[in-house]
Design a protein around this motif. Sequence first.
Motif, PDB file in Angstrom:
ATOM      1  N   ALA A 279       0.823  -1.212   0.000  1.00  0.00           N
ATOM      2  CA  ALA A 279       0.000   0.000   0.000  1.00  0.00           C
ATOM      3  C   ALA A 279       0.856   1.261   0.000  1.00  0.00           C
ATOM      4  N   GLY A 280       2.101   1.145   0.419  1.00  0.00           N
ATOM      5  CA  GLY A 280       2.994   2.291   0.411  1.00  0.00           C
ATOM      6  C   GLY A 280       3.661   2.555  -0.919  1.00  0.00           C
ATOM      7  N   LEU A 281       3.394   1.707  -1.909  1.00  0.00           N
ATOM      8  CA  LEU A 281       3.960   1.890  -3.246  1.00  0.00           C
ATOM      9  C   LEU A 281       2.909   2.487  -4.170  1.00  0.00           C
ATOM     10  N   ASP A 282       3.284   3.471  -4.962  1.00  0.00           N
ATOM     11  CA  ASP A 282       2.396   3.996  -5.995  1.00  0.00           C
ATOM     12  C   ASP A 282       2.738   3.278  -7.299  1.00  0.00           C
ATOM     13  N   LEU A 283       2.023   2.176  -7.567  1.00  0.00           N
ATOM     14  CA  LEU A 283       2.331   1.335  -8.717  1.00  0.00           C
ATOM     15  C   LEU A 283       1.554   1.732  -9.968  1.00  0.00           C
ATOM     16  N   ALA A 284       0.745   2.787  -9.882  1.00  0.00           N
ATOM     17  CA  ALA A 284      -0.081   3.188 -11.024  1.00  0.00           C
ATOM     18  C   ALA A 284       0.731   3.442 -12.294  1.00  0.00           C
ATOM     19  N   PRO A 285       1.908   4.082 -12.236  1.00  0.00           N
ATOM     20  CA  PRO A 285       2.675   4.284 -13.471  1.00  0.00           C
ATOM     21  C   PRO A 285       3.097   2.979 -14.139  1.00  0.00           C
ATOM     22  N   LEU A 286       3.395   1.966 -13.343  1.00  0.00           N
ATOM     23  CA  LEU A 286       3.737   0.667 -13.925  1.00  0.00           C
ATOM     24  C   LEU A 286       2.497  -0.033 -14.458  1.00  0.00           C
ATOM     25  N   TRP A 287       1.395   0.025 -13.724  1.00  0.00           N
ATOM     26  CA  TRP A 287       0.159  -0.604 -14.187  1.00  0.00           C
ATOM     27  C   TRP A 287      -0.328   0.009 -15.496  1.00  0.00           C
ATOM     28  N   LEU A 288      -0.049   1.285 -15.700  1.00  0.00           N
ATOM     29  CA  LEU A 288      -0.459   1.929 -16.945  1.00  0.00           C
ATOM     30  C   LEU A 288       0.179   1.249 -18.151  1.00  0.00           C
ATOM     31  N   LEU A 289       1.346   0.639 -17.946  1.00  0.00           N
ATOM     32  CA  LEU A 289       2.067  -0.012 -19.035  1.00  0.00           C
ATOM     33  C   LEU A 289       1.902  -1.527 -19.000  1.00  0.00           C
TER      34      LEU A 289
END
Length: 327
Positions: A53-63
């Motif tokens: 939960a402390g990671l912002d993985l949205a930029p990776l998920w976008l790809l």
Amino acid sequence: MPTHLHFGEEDLLKCRFAVSPLWETQEAVRTLNRPARHGYHAHWLRRIRAAAAGLDLAPLWLLMPQRGHTPDWLGPPPIGPAATFEEEIEAVRSADPEAAREDTALSLADTPGALESPEGRALLADPARMIRELTDLMEQAWHTLIEPDWPRLRALLEADIAFHSRRLAEVGLGGLLPEIDRRFGWNARTLTVERGGEHERHLGGQGLVLMPSVFSWPDVISGFEPPWQPTVAYPARGIGGLWAEPGERTPDALVRLLGRGRAAVLTALDDPATTSALAHRLRLAPSSVSAHLAALRDAGLLTSRRYGHQVLYERTPLGMALASGGG
């Protein structure tokens, strides 16, 4: 629709197995966003939920489109049979910005609206910054999601390779490939992989990398456009019991017969493993595990063999019968 990988004579001599901590990190990130993959990893998901939960993985998920292309520069084929995460992430960090931009644009195009989104435009506007930021994020994901369990994961992956290497010696490449996964077919020097999307490639003397993966389950993933080496990732053997705790796996009758420590070691060897991997998995001191392994081997319940720089232990038929008949 299938993928067809066509082998020439030289390709048959250049097939190899590999393990990639970078790949497992990427696929773990993907798994967090794919409920269909959660089945075998429920215990892991519960344990890492707070840290993730402390990671912002949205930029990776976008790809990481549901169907389509994930940038090859962000998760390239393994650079060697036993490369470390640090070696692999440095290769990613040195990606060519313009090539990475083009590769990223292909990926964004496979998610409706991603190319025109503010996030997508920001990635393409400054590819050097994109490489730096996404590489840093992947490194954070490694330390949070994979590194604590890497000895356990690596042992499972290496056991898969050891098993399939033996089968390669027994049945040859054409016999092995359909055994690795039911979606693999082999005919007239062509490997057919039944998967989403259609892809065709002549290997052109590069050979093929076969890569067992824990977090790609249940998917088979193939591809990598030139100049990347063709690679196929498949679900590793034995992941069903990967996250089970020792107490959940050791029958009481076996404990009474062998003692708790030796029974736990014997039960944990569903697939070949090293002393250090077993110690990490069972939360025991390596010296204790080594003593248990020696006793079990002397009793004819285990055999040992060298794999590279490591020694792998596995159950004999008597050990298998005792472990399966203890419950």
